[in-house]
Design an enzyme around this catalytic site. Structure first.
Site, PDB file in Angstrom:
ATOM      1  N   LYS A  22      17.075  -4.142  14.889  1.00  0.00           N
ATOM      2  CA  LYS A  22      15.836  -3.369  15.088  1.00  0.00           C
ATOM      3  C   LYS A  22      15.660  -2.348  13.966  1.00  0.00           C
ATOM      4  CE  LYS A  22      14.405   0.498  18.070  1.00  0.00           C
ATOM      5  NZ  LYS A  22      15.018   1.615  17.332  1.00  0.00           N
ATOM      6  N   ASN A  23      16.677  -1.528  13.752  1.00  0.00           N
ATOM      7  CA  ASN A  23      16.500  -0.430  12.801  1.00  0.00           C
ATOM      8  C   ASN A  23      16.418  -0.930  11.357  1.00  0.00           C
ATOM      9  OD1 ASN A  23      16.318   1.373  14.863  1.00  0.00           O
ATOM     10  ND2 ASN A  23      18.426   2.120  14.702  1.00  0.00           N
ATOM     11  N   CYS A 117      12.386   7.819  20.716  1.00  0.00           N
ATOM     12  CA  CYS A 117      13.176   8.319  21.842  1.00  0.00           C
ATOM     13  C   CYS A 117      13.293   9.833  21.787  1.00  0.00           C
ATOM     14  CB  CYS A 117      14.572   7.709  21.811  1.00  0.00           C
ATOM     15  SG  CYS A 117      14.569   5.983  22.261  1.00  0.00           S
ATOM     16  N   ARG A 122      13.855  16.228  16.630  1.00  0.00           N
ATOM     17  CA  ARG A 122      14.036  15.206  15.591  1.00  0.00           C
ATOM     18  C   ARG A 122      13.273  15.636  14.343  1.00  0.00           C
ATOM     19  NH1 ARG A 122      14.347   9.223  18.169  1.00  0.00           N
ATOM     20  NH2 ARG A 122      15.372   8.892  16.177  1.00  0.00           N
ATOM     21  N   ASP A 125      12.732  17.561   8.033  1.00  0.00           N
ATOM     22  CA  ASP A 125      12.819  18.460   6.876  1.00  0.00           C
ATOM     23  C   ASP A 125      13.532  17.803   5.689  1.00  0.00           C
ATOM     24  OD1 ASP A 125      14.971  18.723   8.854  1.00  0.00           O
ATOM     25  OD2 ASP A 125      15.874  20.107   7.406  1.00  0.00           O
ATOM     26  N   ASP A 308      24.005   5.319  19.032  1.00  0.00           N
ATOM     27  CA  ASP A 308      23.159   4.406  19.802  1.00  0.00           C
ATOM     28  C   ASP A 308      23.963   3.515  20.754  1.00  0.00           C
ATOM     29  OD1 ASP A 308      21.010   5.530  18.564  1.00  0.00           O
ATOM     30  OD2 ASP A 308      20.504   3.821  17.299  1.00  0.00           O
ATOM     31  N   ARG A 400      11.666  -1.904  24.077  1.00  0.00           N
ATOM     32  CA  ARG A 400      11.377  -1.492  22.701  1.00  0.00           C
ATOM     33  C   ARG A 400      12.460  -2.013  21.761  1.00  0.00           C
ATOM     34  NH1 ARG A 400      11.898   4.248  22.000  1.00  0.00           N
ATOM     35  NH2 ARG A 400      11.921   3.450  19.898  1.00  0.00           N
TER      36      ARG A 400
HETATM   37  C1  UD1 Z   1      18.032   6.631  13.204  1.00  0.00           C
HETATM   38  C2  UD1 Z   1      17.852   5.552  14.246  1.00  0.00           C
HETATM   39  C3  UD1 Z   1      18.360   6.025  15.601  1.00  0.00           C
HETATM   40  C4  UD1 Z   1      19.786   6.566  15.487  1.00  0.00           C
HETATM   41  C5  UD1 Z   1      19.914   7.568  14.354  1.00  0.00           C
HETATM   42  C6  UD1 Z   1      21.366   7.981  14.095  1.00  0.00           C
HETATM   43  C7  UD1 Z   1      15.886   4.342  13.468  1.00  0.00           C
HETATM   44  C8  UD1 Z   1      14.449   4.015  13.685  1.00  0.00           C
HETATM   45  N1  UD1 Z   1      16.450   5.207  14.328  1.00  0.00           N
HETATM   46  O1  UD1 Z   1      17.222   7.726  13.628  1.00  0.00           O
HETATM   47  O2  UD1 Z   1      18.329   4.928  16.481  1.00  0.00           O
HETATM   48  O3  UD1 Z   1      20.140   7.198  16.705  1.00  0.00           O
HETATM   49  O4  UD1 Z   1      19.412   7.018  13.129  1.00  0.00           O
HETATM   50  O5  UD1 Z   1      22.141   6.857  13.809  1.00  0.00           O
HETATM   51  O6  UD1 Z   1      16.521   3.817  12.579  1.00  0.00           O
HETATM   52  N2  UD1 Z   1      18.155  15.440  10.817  1.00  0.00           N
HETATM   53  C9  UD1 Z   1      17.758  16.645  10.283  1.00  0.00           C
HETATM   54  N3  UD1 Z   1      16.690  16.654   9.418  1.00  0.00           N
HETATM   55  C10 UD1 Z   1      16.022  15.519   9.072  1.00  0.00           C
HETATM   56  C11 UD1 Z   1      16.450  14.291   9.607  1.00  0.00           C
HETATM   57  C12 UD1 Z   1      17.521  14.280  10.486  1.00  0.00           C
HETATM   58  O7  UD1 Z   1      18.337  17.673  10.583  1.00  0.00           O
HETATM   59  O8  UD1 Z   1      15.082  15.603   8.281  1.00  0.00           O
HETATM   60  C13 UD1 Z   1      19.293  15.405  11.760  1.00  0.00           C
HETATM   61  C14 UD1 Z   1      18.865  14.945  13.159  1.00  0.00           C
HETATM   62  O9  UD1 Z   1      18.408  16.032  13.950  1.00  0.00           O
HETATM   63  C15 UD1 Z   1      20.142  14.330  13.691  1.00  0.00           C
HETATM   64  C16 UD1 Z   1      20.821  13.775  12.438  1.00  0.00           C
HETATM   65  O10 UD1 Z   1      20.199  14.404  11.327  1.00  0.00           O
HETATM   66  O11 UD1 Z   1      20.961  15.316  14.254  1.00  0.00           O
HETATM   67  C17 UD1 Z   1      20.734  12.286  12.255  1.00  0.00           C
HETATM   68  O12 UD1 Z   1      19.383  11.886  12.299  1.00  0.00           O
HETATM   69  P1  UD1 Z   1      18.865  10.591  11.514  1.00  0.00           P
HETATM   70  O13 UD1 Z   1      20.017   9.823  10.984  1.00  0.00           O
HETATM   71  O14 UD1 Z   1      17.803  11.031  10.564  1.00  0.00           O
HETATM   72  O15 UD1 Z   1      18.179   9.762  12.674  1.00  0.00           O
HETATM   73  P2  UD1 Z   1      16.875   8.903  12.606  1.00  0.00           P
HETATM   74  O16 UD1 Z   1      16.695   8.322  11.235  1.00  0.00           O
HETATM   75  O17 UD1 Z   1      15.728   9.656  13.208  1.00  0.00           O
END
Ligand code: UD1
Length: 422
Positions: A22-23, A117, A122, A125, A308, A400
Site C-alpha cells: 500500500k505505502n 489515520c 501528523r 514541517d 504499522d 483502506r
Molecule cells: C508513513 C506511513 C504510515 C506509517 C509511518 C511510519 C504512508 C502513507 N504512511 O506515514 O503508515 O505509520 O510512515 O512508518 O506511507 N514527523 C514530523 N514532521 C514531519 C513528518 C513527520 O515530526 O514533517 C514525525 C511524525 O509526527 C512521526 C514521525 O515523524 O512521529 C514519523 O512520521 P512519518 O514517517 O513521516 O509518517 P508518514 O509518512 O506520515
C-alpha cells in the site's frame, strides 16, 4: 457503514498470496506524476486508498487507464493544474506526495491538507523544510498548503526526525531540480527504496536509498515509458504471519521479500513461533507442545519493528504466556484500540507510549469499532482468536489497506462475513 461479523476460535491454516505494498504504491503512483512520459505500474493492491488516489489524479487531468487488476498506465503529461483542492484529498494520507510531485513538475503546488489515520499529530514541517532547502517558498493557510519556487535547485536537508513521508516528498521535488540534493537522516523503509528504483528506472539519478543518506542528481526530464512492479506489502504479510500463532494455526505467506519481514520474524522466533523462510515465502506455526512466550517490542523506523504492526502484535501478546511490553516510539496516540481489546477480555495497562500486556487472556467476542486501519485489523484478529461472536464496526477503515480481506481470511478457514448496516 459496513461491519464484519466474526465467529472466532478456529485455527487459520493454509497459504495466502500477499498483495502489492500500500505505502509503496501510494508513493510510486505519486512519483509517476512528476514524469515526462507514460509508465505502467503493476502489482498494485486492490484497496480503497489507491482508488481514491487514482481518482485524484484523474481530477487534475492525468490520464489513468486500468489495464488489468493491479495494473495501470499513467500519463502525467496531461495534468492541467497545480491545484489539488478537492475534498477527496482529505480522505487519505498518501495524497501528501502530490506536494513533492507537482512542485517538481510545475514549480508550484496548492494542496488541501491530507487526511489518513488519526493517531496523533501528523505534522508536515519536515516536508516543507525540504522544499524550502530546494528554494521553494511555503505557506499553510485555511487548510491548504502552497509551495512555489522560481527555480528548484538542489540543496542539503537534514531530517530532525526520520520521516518516511518527508523523505519521499523531498525525493519527488528534487528529482528534476537543478543540481544535487542530499537528504541526511533519511528514512530507510523498503518503500523508500522502491520509489528510488522506480524513478531511476524512469530516468532519474538517485543513489543511497535504503541508507540514511540519499543523493539525488536532478535531471531536467524523466522520459519514463517503462513498466514497474511494486514490492509486496510487509504489513499485510505481517498481519497474516501473526495470525498463525494467534489462532494456533499454520500459515504460509506467499510472494513476500523475507528480508523485509526480519523485524517481525525475529520477534516471532523470540516468542517461540516457528518461522520458516523460503525464497519468497514465510511459514509460521507453533511446534506441538511449545507455547507462545511474551516479549518486549519497541516500534522504530525501519529496520526497527514497524509501528504499522504494533496493534496486531499487541493482540498476540494478549494470548502469550507472561507479561509483554509494547513501546510505541513513532506515533504519540496509537493505543486507541486498547479499550476495545479490554472489552474482549484483554488485560492491558497503558501509560503514554507504553502498553503493558498481561498474557494468557481468554478473549471473548464483543462489539467493537475500528478506529483506524491497523487498529481495525487488530480487532478483526482478536475476533478470530476469541471465543464467540465479534462484530467490528466501521470496517471501511480496514479496507483502506487490506485487499480481499474477508476472502483471504475465509480461504484460511476464518468464519467472517461483511455486512452493510445503516
Ligand atoms: C508513513 C506511513 C504510515 C506509517 C509511518 C511510519 C504512508 C502513507 N504512511 O506515514 O503508515 O505509520 O510512515 O512508518 O506511507 N514527523 C514530523 N514532521 C514531519 C513528518 C513527520 O515530526 O514533517 C514525525 C511524525 O509526527 C512521526 C514521525 O515523524 O512521529 C514519523 O512520521 P512519518 O514517517 O513521516 O509518517 P508518514 O509518512 O506520515
Amino acid at each position: 457503514m459496513r461491519s464484519y461479523i466474526i465467529k472466532g476460535g478456529n485455527p487459520l491454516t493454509g497459504h495466502v498470496k500477499i498483495g502489492g505494498s500500500k505505502n509503496a504504491s501510494l508513493a510510486v503512483l505519486s512519483a509517476a506524476m512528476a514524469l515526462d512520459g507514460p509508465c505502467i505500474i503493476d502489482n498494485l493492491p486492490d484497496i480503497t486508498d489507491l482508488s481514491v488516489l487514482l481518482q485524484i489524479f484523474s481530477d487534475i487531468g492525468a490520464t489513468v487507464e486500468y489495464l488489468e487488476p493491479g495494473k495501470v498506465r499513467l500519463d502525467a503529461t496531461t495534468i492541467n493544474t497545480h491545484e489539488v483542492l478537492h475534498d477527496r484529498v482529505t480522505q487519505i494520507r498518501g495524497s501528501y506526495y502530490l506536494m513533492g510531485a507537482l512542485l517538481g513538475r510545475f514549480g508550484k503546488v496548492a494542496l488541501r491538507m491530507p487526511g489518513g489515520c488519526d493517531f496523533g499529530v501528523r505534522p508536515i514541517d519536515l516536508h516543507l523544510k525540504g522544499f524550502e532547502a530546494l528554494g521553494a517558498k511555503t505557506e499553510m493557510s485555511y487548510g491548504i498548503v502552497s509551495c512555489e519556487a522560481e527555480e528548484l535547485t538542489g540543496g542539503g536537508v537534514f531530517l530532525d526526525t526520520v520521516s518516511v513521508g518527508a523523505t519521499v516528498n523531498i525525493m519527488l521535488a528534487a528529482v528534476k531540480a537543478k543540481g544535487k540534493t542530499v537528504i541526511d537522516n533519511a528514512a530507510r523503509e523498503p518503500h523508500i527504496v522502491d520509489v528510488a528504483n522506480f524513478l531511476n528506472a524512469m530516468g532519474a539519478d538517485i543513489r543511497g536509498a535504503g541508507t540514511d543518506v540519499i543523493r539525488i542528481n536532478g535531471r531536467p526530464t524523466l522520459p519514463a515509458n517503462k513498466e514497474y512492479t511494486v514490492i509486496p506489502d510487509q504489513i499485510e504479510a505481517g498481519t497474516y504471519m501473526i495470525l498463525a500463532p494467534l489462532t494456533g494455526g499454520d500459515i504460509t505467506v506467499e510472494g513476500v521479500i523475507p528480508k523485509h519481514m526480519e523485524p517481525l520474524s525475529a520477534k516471532l522466533v523470540e516468542m517461540g513461533v516457528e518461522v520458516e523462510e523460503g525464497d519468497d515465502t514465510i511459514r509460521c506455526y507453533m511446534k506441538e507442545g511449545s507455547s507462545l512466550q511474551a516479549a518486549s517490542f519497541k516500534t522504530m523506523p525501519y529496520p526497527g519493528f514497524p509501528t504499522d504492526l504494533q496493534p496486531q502484535a499487541t493482540v498476540l501478546l494478549c494470548v502469550a504466556e507472561g507479561t509483554g511490553r509494547m513501546i510505541e516510539n513513532v506515533w504519540e496516540n496509537r493505543f486507541q484500540y486498547v479499550d476495545a481489546l479490554r472489552l474482549m477480555g484483554a488485560n492491558i495497562i497503558t501509560s503514554g507510549r507504553l502498553a503493558v500486556v498481561q498474557g494468557n487472556s481468554h478473549l471473548t467476542g464483543s462489539q467493537v469499532t475500528a478506529r483506524d486501519l491497523r487498529a481495525g485489523a487488530a480487532l478483526v484478529m482478536a475476533g478470530l482468536a476469541a471465543r464467540g461472536t465479534t462484530k467490528v464496526l466501521d470496517i471501511e477503515r480496514v479496507e483502506r489497506g487490506y485487499e480481499y480481506f474477508v476472502e483471504k481470511l475465509t480461504r484460511l478457514g476464518a468464519r467472517i462475513e461483511r455486512f452493510e448496516s445503516e
